[in-house]
Design an enzyme around this catalytic site. Structure first.
Site, short mmCIF file in Angstrom:
data_model
loop_
_atom_site.label_atom_id
_atom_site.label_comp_id
_atom_site.label_asym_id
_atom_site.label_seq_id
_atom_site.Cartn_x
_atom_site.Cartn_y
_atom_site.Cartn_z
N ASP A 53 -12.35 -61.94 30.57
CA ASP A 53 -11.24 -62.02 30.91
C ASP A 53 -10.32 -62.67 30.25
O ASP A 53 -11.10 -63.51 29.39
CB ASP A 53 -11.13 -63.11 32.84
CG ASP A 53 -11.82 -62.13 33.76
OD1 ASP A 53 -11.40 -60.77 33.58
OD2 ASP A 53 -12.81 -62.87 34.27
N TYR A 111 -25.26 -64.71 29.00
CA TYR A 111 -23.97 -65.00 29.24
C TYR A 111 -23.68 -66.83 29.24
O TYR A 111 -25.30 -66.76 29.50
CB TYR A 111 -22.95 -65.13 30.62
CG TYR A 111 -22.17 -63.61 30.20
CD1 TYR A 111 -20.36 -64.28 29.61
CD2 TYR A 111 -22.81 -61.98 30.90
CE1 TYR A 111 -20.39 -62.32 30.05
CE2 TYR A 111 -21.76 -61.55 31.40
CZ TYR A 111 -20.57 -61.56 30.75
OH TYR A 111 -19.94 -60.00 30.86
#
EC number: 5.4.99.12
Length: 248
Positions: A53, A111
């Site tokens: 994003d 992540y």
């Protein structure tokens, strides 16, 4: 056509995200514009493993693209790297089979999320970590993170509006630690796939637990109820990094 797999890193601060969007700067578009020049004006489509994003960074994003002829991978990497904007780095390029797909070939993603906790905050890191000014218990967050490991329906940790029907994912590793050099909290998650804003929602929940505003059992409650309203807030994307992607 010859297929190439590339590992790339980028500073997501000035991007609207990885995926091409109208009237917005994206990583995909910048790389495709560079490949257009390197491919004599013929368009090249870039496929990414993850659609990060706006504001989200990457050390190990993986992409693939096809070119009409075989080229020396290192020369191609150098040409692509030197002509891409400074906030994108082409780490490596290799030849792969036509069956390889950056997104759909089986893989494990890792992540990391950075949190600058306490006061004073570090303004130099405002684009690379979120600031959380409240006290945190590392032990409570570590205990709660372990509840995320395994195969679960992560509906309760998914942002509303996602079009994905199957929300079952497997997390193989979840941890919280403190970086000795920066003092930042490091949240790390590895798994076979992550839903829209899932990592940011999990971090928001763990922060509330670490601050004592939710019990450790809240993670299990959210997983079992599949109720997004019972989880913590969605933290900002600037602390999130796509660290690594490992293919089987």
């Amino acid at each position: 056509m010859v297929r190439y797999k590339a590992t790339i890193s980028y500073d997501g601060t000035l991007f609207s995200g990885f995926q091409r969007q109208p009237n917005a700067r994206s990583i995909q578009e910048e790389i495709e514009k560079t490949l257009l020049r390197l491919n004599s004006g013929t368009p090249v489509t870039v496929h990414g493993a993850g659609r990060t994003d706006a504001g989200v960074h990457a050390y190990g994003q993986v992409i693939h693209f096809d070119l009409p002829q075989e080229r020396d991978p290192e020369k191609l990497r150098f040409g692509l790297d030197t002509q891409c904007p400074d906030d994108i780095d082409i780490v490596s390029i290799e030849l792969v089979s036509e069956e390889f797909h950056a997104r759909y070939s089986k893989h494990i993603k890792t992540y990391e999320f950075l949190v600058d906790a306490g006061r004073p905050k570090n303004p130099m890191m405002r684009n690379y970590a979120i600031h959380y000014p409240y006290p945190l218990s590392l032990a409570l967050m570590q205990e709660a993170a372990m509840e995320l490991v395994g195969t679960h329906d992560f509906t309760g940790f998914t942002a509303s509006g996602t079009s994905v029907e199957n929300k079952v994912r497997t997390i193989t590793q979840a941890s919280v630690s403190i970086d000795e050099k920066t003092g930042f909290y490091v949240f790390a998650f590895s798994g076979n796939g992550f839903l829209y804003k899932q990592v940011r929602n999990m971090v928001g929940t763990l922060l509330k637990i670490g601050n004592g505003r939710m019990p450790v059992s809240q993670v299990k409650t959210v997983l079992e109820s599949r109720d997004r309203n019972l989880a913590g807030p969605t933290v900002a994307g600037n602390g999130l990094y796509l660290k690594e992607i490992r293919y089987e």
